[in-house]
Write an enzyme that holds these catalytic residues in place. Structure first.
Site, mmCIF file in Angstrom:
data_model
loop_
_atom_site.group_PDB
_atom_site.id
_atom_site.type_symbol
_atom_site.label_atom_id
_atom_site.label_comp_id
_atom_site.label_asym_id
_atom_site.label_seq_id
_atom_site.Cartn_x
_atom_site.Cartn_y
_atom_site.Cartn_z
ATOM 1 N N GLY A 136 -23.955 -14.992 -1.834
ATOM 2 C CA GLY A 136 -23.240 -15.303 -3.064
ATOM 3 C C GLY A 136 -21.770 -15.527 -2.806
ATOM 4 O O GLY A 136 -21.278 -15.406 -1.680
ATOM 5 N N LYS A 139 -20.073 14.707 -21.694
ATOM 6 C CA LYS A 139 -21.450 14.237 -21.746
ATOM 7 C C LYS A 139 -21.664 13.089 -20.752
ATOM 8 O O LYS A 139 -20.783 12.240 -20.583
ATOM 9 C CB LYS A 139 -21.806 13.745 -23.154
ATOM 10 N N PRO A 140 -22.815 13.058 -20.108
ATOM 11 C CA PRO A 140 -23.127 11.908 -19.247
ATOM 12 C C PRO A 140 -23.080 10.613 -20.045
ATOM 13 O O PRO A 140 -23.507 10.568 -21.195
ATOM 14 C CB PRO A 140 -24.548 12.207 -18.763
ATOM 15 N N GLU A 196 2.198 1.900 -3.409
ATOM 16 C CA GLU A 196 1.168 2.543 -4.245
ATOM 17 C C GLU A 196 1.166 4.060 -4.030
ATOM 18 O O GLU A 196 1.123 4.838 -4.979
ATOM 19 C CB GLU A 196 -0.198 1.940 -3.907
ATOM 20 N N HIS A 197 1.213 4.487 -2.780
ATOM 21 C CA HIS A 197 1.240 5.920 -2.484
ATOM 22 C C HIS A 197 2.468 6.590 -3.096
ATOM 23 O O HIS A 197 2.385 7.662 -3.702
ATOM 24 C CB HIS A 197 1.277 6.139 -0.964
ATOM 25 N N HIS A 237 0.837 -1.204 0.000
ATOM 26 C CA HIS A 237 0.000 0.000 0.000
ATOM 27 C C HIS A 237 0.874 1.256 0.000
ATOM 28 O O HIS A 237 0.597 2.234 -0.722
ATOM 29 C CB HIS A 237 -0.906 -0.028 1.236
ATOM 30 N N GLU A 266 -4.604 7.572 6.791
ATOM 31 C CA GLU A 266 -5.627 6.747 6.151
ATOM 32 C C GLU A 266 -6.045 5.614 7.091
ATOM 33 O O GLU A 266 -7.237 5.302 7.219
ATOM 34 C CB GLU A 266 -5.090 6.178 4.835
ATOM 35 N N LEU A 298 -27.988 7.003 -19.324
ATOM 36 C CA LEU A 298 -29.290 7.656 -19.419
ATOM 37 C C LEU A 298 -29.692 8.295 -18.100
ATOM 38 O O LEU A 298 -30.147 9.441 -18.052
ATOM 39 C CB LEU A 298 -30.344 6.632 -19.858
#
Length: 996
Positions: free
Chosen positions: A323, A857-858, A72-73, A69, A150, A861
């Site tokens: 699940g 643009k989004p 990554e930072h 981790h 964090e 919908l």
């Protein structure tokens, strides 16, 4: 430029995609072993990339928890080619982009997006993460504080605590037992005490394990596939192949010694959960048959005859989730999680018995091909008509799949179920036995029971073997007469045709019905071209927010409606048709989205339930108790979330506090909820938007359903024009700095939200504010987070509410709020010079960045629907806002922007209106004690008075807010912005007709 083909060993041009997907795809395997997926989308207004490294926290050395981790930072903080610590993020920010990353157990993913013309510049900087990171000593010593912050942020979050507790109670010799986040002790103090330089370990970790042969790269751009390959391949072909073997964990972390156990956990929030877990093998290679999803579909079903239906009838549980849950390569879990009621937590063993009775029924019935085919059909439907994701989200998800699926199935693999293998379903079902069970029960009632403490988060728990008599009972259970397989789903859509376009498809929503009772806005979709629609309704009623009690009653009413609809609505949701029902200040909100084929059936069912609800006393008591817990749990929210809440409390014209809502909750009864329904709907105004695969007449017919049911069942009439008002925001006084303090007893961190109020919404003011916020964002993060390391959470943005707006800066820190507030003030002074020295090129980059963000643009919908609805709900009605405001943005000069800053935000701004909310941890001293050398408060009553001429802000001490009501009463309110479209009043038309 060199020929990219010399770096490529394999090309895949046969990638299976949806019929509706117009993008082009190509897979590559580079000679260094890297898997690459290119996505060409000429229509995109945002480019993106992601790289997934198949190394995560399970592969880090045990003596340095959190090293993966931390790596990554650190990759964000400078490379040999781009040594400046903020170069990567600064480039992205100036070009309309953003970035992030995450570290999981067996992979680490880095991703970004950016404006299309800047993709190659971003990729050049991005590729250096994997070629030549610096890991400088100074950055290493500073960034460990961000990792620690964090971790501190997560300490009192139950999800993190429970996840680590699961790891802490597995086989301690298994890599799954590791602590992956890291802290200042594991990554700095402890190594230093052993004479270890953590920077050396970072370099060793990156050099040894970050290998091209276990990296998956996805690039998404406007360019053709050949153009993407020409630029991308040479950049990443230089990543070194160290021939690292992708780690796998064939042994399960829950071996026979760590099963048949029951754990009791004392949580931070007042929650009650039952988590049941069974160890299973990693079944990802069986994705074409996906036996786990078949069983999860049945065990987690919520329709008639389901396990949840029986539990709700007994008053024991409210929700179920079931699940397969991924572990890491080589092992997985099958989980069944329940949210329990107050009574249900007393019946844990009985609930587990019911689960095994349901499993016994599944074994007796055997796998059913018709159920498999129904799941298969729903999966195919989802894949075919899948909404587009944002490019950053899409690349991130695709990168993580490159080593899970063959390249030709990387798009379809997670969706399509192709092979019916009943024997695999049976084999998995045979693993869900009492011999393989682990149970965790979470609740406040176990405070005295829990006598053990987890090392990293301090979670209190107790773990004990399950009694052999109970295990034997579960082994020999018989089927239960109320538990049955679901029936075929008759809400699955059958008509996927796109409707014939109306005579003229308007560019934006238009008002097609305007009566005293309702306004209906309509827009036929001509962009997404999917058989889907969004129906949005706001049923406004003054009764909904007249006092805290009525707000509670409305909330309980909405929950009871949703509860009674659950079995029916679950079938609709499985069939791609969902709804959301909620209560707010204006009244009741209802949204239906998904396939348009059978939306009218669901709409009518919801309205009939809303208007004919008979309150069930048992369910009422359960939901009331849930509301009490929900309000009470606010005290455990993150400090920065509490700061946001208090800011809203201070600035809203009218808002009920959590205390007010809690204090009157006992007054809510079955009878009072039942009585509020006819009063709630006696007089209403309906604001509605219908957008999607609909014709105008269809929209009008759907509106008639709503109106007719309200009139028939509730005798609803319309509100008077004078009742259709909107609330406004409190206007702070010029040259004042107000401070409000609150105490957070749960978290060790404090938080500050500083808000600079700038005025009302207006085209030019909007763009001045957004441009300023865009320029502030990166230096704010760099100054307060990267350089000063005040905390992990540092952000700045615009804040808009009730027609007013400004800039806010939020910091969550282990430093005192007064100190942090002072550092924010220091940043504002630094930014004054930063803005003056901004080059013309940098300024234009920010103008283009805001332009790109506003004109993006989004992708879905419902996101486009949300933009339209925001204009309607706020009554601004500026549907072309983006184009209008971007045109205005182009005329704003740097000098004008600087003048705006100097007038409203800078330290000596004459019209600065500053509000600071300080959320203090219980360990923090009050600012009143002046522990940080700051100026003292002046009493609120001395600051607010007739004829008081405030001195310049730079020399004026802050005003402490002791009484929120007095504070609000002393100030005025901003006016609401003038609507862009003036809508004729139906009331005036009626009066004119009456006069005639």
């Amino acid at each position: 430029m060199s020929d990219p083909n010399q770096y490529i060993s394999k090309v895949y041009n046969n990638i299976r995609k949806s019929h509706e997907d117009s993008r082009a795809y190509r897979g590559l395997e580079l000679k260094n072993g890297m898997q690459v997926l290119l996505v060409s989308d000429p229509s995109t207004d945002k480019s993106a990339a992601a790289i997934d490294v198949q190394i995560g926290s399970l592969s880090e050395p045990r003596e340095f928890p959190g090293l993966a981790h931390f790596c990554e930072h650190m990759l964000f903080l400078g490379t040999e080619k781009y040594p400046s610590e903020n170069e990567y993020n600064k480039f992205l920010h100036e070009h309309g982009g953003s970035s992030n990353a995450y570290t999981a157990g067996d992979n680490t993913c880095y991703f970004f997006d950016v404006s299309p013309p800047s993709l190659m510049g971003a990729l050049d900087r991005f590729s250096q993460f994997f070629l030549s990171p610096l890991f400088t000593e100074s950055a290493t010593e500073r960034e460990v504080n961000a990792v620690h912050s964090e971790h501190e942020k997560n300490l009192q979050i139950d999800v993190w605590r429970l996840t680590q507790l699961e790891k802490a109670t597995c086989n301690p010799n298994h890599d799954y037992s590791k602590f992956g986040t890291g802290s200042i002790d594991t990554l700095y103090n402890d190594p230093k005490s052993r004479g270890v330089n953590i920077r050396d370990e970072l370099l060793k970790f990156h050099d040894g394990l970050y290998s091209s042969n276990i990296m998956g790269l996805v690039i998404y751009g406007k360019e053709t596939l050949d153009e993407l390959a020409d630029t991308v391949v040479p950049l990443f072909s230089n990543v070194v192949n160290k021939n690292v073997e992708m780690p796998q964990w064939k042994d399960h972390p829950f071996d026979s010694n760590h099963l048949r156990l029951k754990g009791y956990v004392f949580p931070v929030k007042d929650v009650r959960n039952l988590s049941i877990s069974f160890p299973i093998p990693d079944l990802n290679h069986e994705y074409r048959s996906n036996p786990g999803s078949y069983l999860g579909h049945l065990i987690g079903h919520e329709g008639p005859g389901s396990l949840l239906s029986e539990l709700k009838s007994r008053g024991w549980a409210n929700t179920i989730v079931s699940g397969p849950k991924p572990g890491c390569r080589g092992f997985a879990f099958f989980i069944v999680d329940f949210q329990l009621t107050l009574e249900g937590i007393e019946h844990v063993d009985d609930i587990v018995t019911l689960l095994f009775q349901y499993l016994a029924m599944l074994k007796e019935e055997g796998p059913k091909e018709w159920i498999f085919k129904e799941c298969q059909m729903l999966a195919e439907m989802t894949f075919r008509f899948k909404d587009r994701e944002k490019p950053q989200t899409y690349t991130c998800s695709l990168a993580s799949r490159l080593f899970l699926y063959p390249m030709d199935e990387v798009l379809s693999g997670p969706y399509l179920i192709q092979d019916y293998k009943p024997e695999l379903i049976q084999q998995l079902l045979n693993l869900l036995t009492p011999e393989n069970i682990r149970i965790a029960v979470v609740g406040k009632k176990f405070e005295d029971t829990c006598c053990e403490t987890e090392k990293w988060y301090g979670t209190k728990y107790k773990l004990e073997p399950i009694e052999s008599e109970l295990l034997e009972k579960w082994k020999t259970v018989k089927t239960h007469p109320q538990l049955k397989l679901p029936t075929p789903n008759d809400l699955i859509p059958t008509n996927f045709e796109l409707v014939t376009p109306d005579t003229e498809i308007t560019k934006y929503p238009v008002l097609i019905k305007n009566t005293p009772m309702c306004r209906l806005w309509f827009k036929q979709d001509d962009k997404f071209l999917l058989p889907k629609a969004n129906l949005t309704f706001s049923i406004e009623s003054p009764m909904a927010y007249v006092d805290p009690l009525h707000f509670n009653l409305c909330h309980l009413y909405v929950q009871l409606v949703k509860d009674s609809l659950n079995e029916y609505a679950y079938a609709a949701e499985l069939a791609g048709l969902s709804y959301a029902l909620g209560n707010a200040r204006l009244g009741i909100s209802l949204t239906i989205k998904g396939y348009n084929d059978k939306q009218h059936i669901l709409l009518e069912k919801i309205l009939e339930c809303m208007t004919s609800l008979k309150v069930d006393r048992k369910r009422f008591e359960i939901l009331k108790e849930g509301l009490r817990r929900s309000i009470s749990n606010f005290h455990a929210e993150q400090p920065h979330q509490q700061a946001i809440y208090y800011t809203s409390l201070l600035l809203a014209e009218r808002i009920w506090t959590n205390e007010e809502l809690l204090n009157c909750l006992d007054e809510a009864t079955v009878e009072s909820v039942q009585e509020i329904v006819p009063r709630l709907f006696s007089r209403v105004h309906i604001e509605a938007l219908m957008y999607g695969n609909l014709q105008k007449q269809r929209a009008l017919d759907l509106m008639i359903i709503v109106e007719s049911i309200l009139r028939k069942n509730m005798d609803s009439k319309y509100l008077m024009a004078s009742q259709l008002t909107r609330e406004r925001e409190v206007q702070l006084s010029d040259a004042y700095h107000y401070v409000y303090e609150a105490v957070n007893e749960v978290h060790s961190s404090s938080s500050v939200e500083t808000y600079y109020q700038c005025g009302v919404h207006e085209t030019r003011a909007n763009m001045l504010l957004e441009l300023l916020a865009d320029i502030i964002s990166e230096p704010c993060f760099n100054y307060l987070r990267t350089q000063e390391q005040l905390g992990y959470i540092v952000c700045s943005s615009t804040r808009r509410s009730s027609g007013a707006q400004g800039i806010r800066i939020i910091v969550q820190s282990d430093k005192s709020p007064s100190y942090v507030d002072g550092r924010i003030e220091a940043f504002i002074q630094y930014f004054d010079k930063y803005l003056q020295e901004l080059s013309d090129e940098e300024y234009q980059n920010h103008v283009q960045s805001v332009t790109g963000i506003r004109l993006e643009k989004p992708k879905k919908l419902f996101l486009q629907n949300a933009k339209y609805w925001l204009e309607i709900h706020s009554q601004h009605f500026n549907f072309d806002r983006d184009n209008i405001e971007v045109a205005c943005l182009a005329t704003i000069t740097k000098d004008e922007l600087y003048s705006y800053f100097k007038e409203l935000i800078s330290y000596d701004a004459p019209k600065r209106k500053k509000l600071s909310v300080h959320v203090l941890s219980s360990s923090c001293k009050s600012l009143n004690e002046n522990t940080d050398g700051q100026y003292p408060y002046i009493p609120e009553e001395d600051a607010i008075g007739d004829g008081l001429i405030p001195p310049p802000p730079a020399f004026r001490p802050p005003v402490k807010i002791d009484d929120i009501t007095n504070f609000k009463n002393s100030l005025g309110l901003y006016p609401l912005p003038t609507p862009w479209i003036q809508i004729p009043s139906p009331f005036l038309c009626g009066l004119e007709k009456a006069k005639l």
